[in-house]
Scaffold this motif. Sequence first.
Motif, PDB file in Angstrom:
ATOM      1  N   THR A  98       0.842  -1.203   0.000  1.00 44.98           N
ATOM      2  CA  THR A  98       0.000   0.000   0.000  1.00 44.98           C
ATOM      3  C   THR A  98       0.877   1.253   0.000  1.00 44.98           C
ATOM      4  O   THR A  98       0.653   2.191  -0.767  1.00 44.98           O
ATOM      5  CB  THR A  98      -0.935   0.000   1.231  1.00 44.98           C
ATOM      6  N   GLU A  99       1.890   1.261   0.853  1.00 44.07           N
ATOM      7  CA  GLU A  99       2.806   2.402   0.944  1.00 44.07           C
ATOM      8  C   GLU A  99       3.606   2.563  -0.346  1.00 44.07           C
ATOM      9  O   GLU A  99       3.793   3.680  -0.833  1.00 44.07           O
ATOM     10  CB  GLU A  99       3.746   2.217   2.131  1.00 44.07           C
ATOM     11  N   LEU A 100       4.060   1.479  -0.912  1.00 43.94           N
ATOM     12  CA  LEU A 100       4.829   1.542  -2.150  1.00 43.94           C
ATOM     13  C   LEU A 100       3.983   2.112  -3.285  1.00 43.94           C
ATOM     14  O   LEU A 100       4.436   2.980  -4.038  1.00 43.94           O
ATOM     15  CB  LEU A 100       5.354   0.151  -2.519  1.00 43.94           C
ATOM     16  N   ARG A 101       2.752   1.666  -3.399  1.00 48.02           N
ATOM     17  CA  ARG A 101       1.864   2.148  -4.465  1.00 48.02           C
ATOM     18  C   ARG A 101       1.524   3.619  -4.304  1.00 48.02           C
ATOM     19  O   ARG A 101       1.208   4.290  -5.287  1.00 48.02           O
ATOM     20  CB  ARG A 101       0.583   1.329  -4.489  1.00 48.02           C
ATOM     21  N   ALA A 102       1.572   4.127  -3.084  1.00 48.34           N
ATOM     22  CA  ALA A 102       1.210   5.519  -2.818  1.00 48.34           C
ATOM     23  C   ALA A 102       2.322   6.507  -3.184  1.00 48.34           C
ATOM     24  O   ALA A 102       2.089   7.712  -3.233  1.00 48.34           O
ATOM     25  CB  ALA A 102       0.847   5.683  -1.344  1.00 48.34           C
ATOM     26  N   ARG A 103       3.511   6.002  -3.447  1.00 49.67           N
ATOM     27  CA  ARG A 103       4.657   6.864  -3.728  1.00 49.67           C
ATOM     28  C   ARG A 103       4.887   7.006  -5.224  1.00 49.67           C
ATOM     29  O   ARG A 103       4.580   6.106  -5.993  1.00 49.67           O
ATOM     30  CB  ARG A 103       5.907   6.302  -3.061  1.00 49.67           C
ATOM     31  N   HIS A 104       5.475   8.138  -5.595  1.00 49.41           N
ATOM     32  CA  HIS A 104       5.772   8.396  -7.002  1.00 49.41           C
ATOM     33  C   HIS A 104       7.254   8.139  -7.290  1.00 49.41           C
ATOM     34  O   HIS A 104       8.127   8.657  -6.587  1.00 49.41           O
ATOM     35  CB  HIS A 104       5.430   9.843  -7.376  1.00 49.41           C
ATOM     36  N   TYR A 105       7.496   7.362  -8.329  1.00 51.97           N
ATOM     37  CA  TYR A 105       8.852   7.101  -8.819  1.00 51.97           C
ATOM     38  C   TYR A 105       8.847   7.391 -10.312  1.00 51.97           C
ATOM     39  O   TYR A 105       7.984   6.901 -11.036  1.00 51.97           O
ATOM     40  CB  TYR A 105       9.258   5.657  -8.540  1.00 51.97           C
ATOM     41  N   ASP A 106       9.818   8.181 -10.764  1.00 57.35           N
ATOM     42  CA  ASP A 106       9.848   8.576 -12.167  1.00 57.35           C
ATOM     43  C   ASP A 106      10.348   7.484 -13.093  1.00 57.35           C
ATOM     44  O   ASP A 106       9.904   7.390 -14.236  1.00 57.35           O
ATOM     45  CB  ASP A 106      10.719   9.829 -12.332  1.00 57.35           C
ATOM     46  N   GLN A 107      11.279   6.669 -12.599  1.00 53.90           N
ATOM     47  CA  GLN A 107      11.839   5.612 -13.438  1.00 53.90           C
ATOM     48  C   GLN A 107      12.467   4.538 -12.560  1.00 53.90           C
ATOM     49  O   GLN A 107      13.044   4.843 -11.521  1.00 53.90           O
ATOM     50  CB  GLN A 107      12.898   6.177 -14.397  1.00 53.90           C
ATOM     51  N   HIS A 108      12.305   3.295 -12.999  1.00 55.54           N
ATOM     52  CA  HIS A 108      12.977   2.152 -12.370  1.00 55.54           C
ATOM     53  C   HIS A 108      13.942   1.572 -13.393  1.00 55.54           C
ATOM     54  O   HIS A 108      13.580   1.433 -14.567  1.00 55.54           O
ATOM     55  CB  HIS A 108      11.966   1.058 -12.003  1.00 55.54           C
ATOM     56  N   LEU A 109      15.127   1.262 -12.959  1.00 57.15           N
ATOM     57  CA  LEU A 109      16.065   0.498 -13.785  1.00 57.15           C
ATOM     58  C   LEU A 109      16.102  -0.900 -13.195  1.00 57.15           C
ATOM     59  O   LEU A 109      16.568  -1.097 -12.074  1.00 57.15           O
ATOM     60  CB  LEU A 109      17.453   1.140 -13.784  1.00 57.15           C
ATOM     61  N   LEU A 110      15.557  -1.853 -13.935  1.00 60.21           N
ATOM     62  CA  LEU A 110      15.465  -3.247 -13.490  1.00 60.21           C
ATOM     63  C   LEU A 110      16.671  -4.002 -14.035  1.00 60.21           C
ATOM     64  O   LEU A 110      16.832  -4.144 -15.249  1.00 60.21           O
ATOM     65  CB  LEU A 110      14.162  -3.867 -13.985  1.00 60.21           C
ATOM     66  N   LEU A 111      17.508  -4.485 -13.123  1.00 65.87           N
ATOM     67  CA  LEU A 111      18.752  -5.144 -13.517  1.00 65.87           C
ATOM     68  C   LEU A 111      18.582  -6.654 -13.623  1.00 65.87           C
ATOM     69  O   LEU A 111      18.097  -7.296 -12.697  1.00 65.87           O
ATOM     70  CB  LEU A 111      19.863  -4.812 -12.514  1.00 65.87           C
ATOM     71  N   ASP A 112      18.985  -7.177 -14.770  1.00 66.93           N
ATOM     72  CA  ASP A 112      18.949  -8.609 -15.051  1.00 66.93           C
ATOM     73  C   ASP A 112      20.161  -9.262 -14.373  1.00 66.93           C
ATOM     74  O   ASP A 112      21.268  -8.735 -14.454  1.00 66.93           O
ATOM     75  CB  ASP A 112      19.025  -8.800 -16.566  1.00 66.93           C
ATOM     76  N   PRO A 113      19.978 -10.419 -13.725  1.00 69.53           N
ATOM     77  CA  PRO A 113      21.113 -11.064 -13.073  1.00 69.53           C
ATOM     78  C   PRO A 113      22.063 -11.775 -14.033  1.00 69.53           C
ATOM     79  O   PRO A 113      23.214 -12.037 -13.683  1.00 69.53           O
ATOM     80  CB  PRO A 113      20.449 -12.071 -12.144  1.00 69.53           C
ATOM     81  N   ALA A 114      21.605 -12.079 -15.233  1.00 67.87           N
ATOM     82  CA  ALA A 114      22.461 -12.785 -16.197  1.00 67.87           C
ATOM     83  C   ALA A 114      23.508 -11.828 -16.749  1.00 67.87           C
ATOM     84  O   ALA A 114      23.258 -10.632 -16.891  1.00 67.87           O
ATOM     85  CB  ALA A 114      21.617 -13.361 -17.329  1.00 67.87           C
ATOM     86  N   GLY A 115      24.676 -12.357 -17.030  1.00 62.97           N
ATOM     87  CA  GLY A 115      25.718 -11.561 -17.666  1.00 62.97           C
ATOM     88  C   GLY A 115      26.760 -11.000 -16.715  1.00 62.97           C
ATOM     89  O   GLY A 115      27.774 -10.468 -17.155  1.00 62.97           O
ATOM     90  N   VAL A 116      26.495 -11.091 -15.410  1.00 62.13           N
ATOM     91  CA  VAL A 116      27.472 -10.635 -14.417  1.00 62.13           C
ATOM     92  C   VAL A 116      27.558 -11.697 -13.322  1.00 62.13           C
ATOM     93  O   VAL A 116      26.583 -12.384 -13.029  1.00 62.13           O
ATOM     94  CB  VAL A 116      27.097  -9.259 -13.818  1.00 62.13           C
ATOM     95  N   PRO A 117      28.727 -11.838 -12.724  1.00 58.51           N
ATOM     96  CA  PRO A 117      28.886 -12.894 -11.711  1.00 58.51           C
ATOM     97  C   PRO A 117      28.232 -12.532 -10.380  1.00 58.51           C
ATOM     98  O   PRO A 117      28.157 -11.363 -10.009  1.00 58.51           O
ATOM     99  CB  PRO A 117      30.405 -12.981 -11.546  1.00 58.51           C
ATOM    100  N   TRP A 118      27.766 -13.567  -9.685  1.00 58.60           N
ATOM    101  CA  TRP A 118      27.292 -13.390  -8.311  1.00 58.60           C
ATOM    102  C   TRP A 118      28.520 -13.270  -7.420  1.00 58.60           C
ATOM    103  O   TRP A 118      29.496 -13.996  -7.584  1.00 58.60           O
ATOM    104  CB  TRP A 118      26.446 -14.591  -7.889  1.00 58.60           C
ATOM    105  N   VAL A 119      28.456 -12.335  -6.481  1.00 56.34           N
ATOM    106  CA  VAL A 119      29.559 -12.132  -5.546  1.00 56.34           C
ATOM    107  C   VAL A 119      28.992 -12.197  -4.134  1.00 56.34           C
ATOM    108  O   VAL A 119      28.144 -11.380  -3.759  1.00 56.34           O
ATOM    109  CB  VAL A 119      30.249 -10.766  -5.780  1.00 56.34           C
ATOM    110  N   GLY A 120      29.441 -13.169  -3.365  1.00 60.14           N
ATOM    111  CA  GLY A 120      29.005 -13.280  -1.980  1.00 60.14           C
ATOM    112  C   GLY A 120      29.621 -12.179  -1.136  1.00 60.14           C
ATOM    113  O   GLY A 120      30.751 -11.774  -1.363  1.00 60.14           O
TER     114      GLY A 120
END
Length: 183
Positions: A98-120
């Motif tokens: 509910t709180e997330l939907r109430a806020r305004h965000y102009d842009q999201h950059l959604l990062l794909d996990p493929a193509g870069v290594p996982w680092v613990g």
Amino acid sequence: MKVLVLTGPESSGKSWLAGEIQARFGGVVVGEYVRHFIDEQRRDTCYADIAEIARGQLAWEDAARAAEPSLLILDTHLLSNMLWSHCLFGDCPDWLETELRARHYDQHLLLDPAGVPWVGDGQRCQPQLVERQAFHRACRDWLLRNGQPFSELSGNWSERRQAALVQVAALLGSADQHAGPGH
């Protein structure tokens, strides 16, 4: 003020890109409250912590919004808190969405996990690409269902950086949308 959110699975470059974007365009970066929480508590989180972590994330975001920077860069937001809560504990307090939907965000950059290594790093817990891809899909599905503006970034580190800088230049209406070296 433009509000940019970096979202997606762990180890996909969100914090690094937040720094790269800030170095190029200025603005204020808001980090991940959960990392602060875990460092402070020195233990794994439990379901009872979710509300406190979310309130902490919102407090950091709200403090940065109050300063009214021209660009606010969020290393994460409540979407990650919601998805991690469901992933780790099978439930999530309803008020987060509910709180997330109430806020305004102009842009999201959604990062794909493929193509870069996982680092613990002692806090990450999804070393398998298939787990991170499921988290990525859950992020994309939520953004689509809720009509949120987003662009997907993929590729190696250099390609992600280039795409992010182009996206932010467009968001800010910058004349230079190439954002390559020397620009």
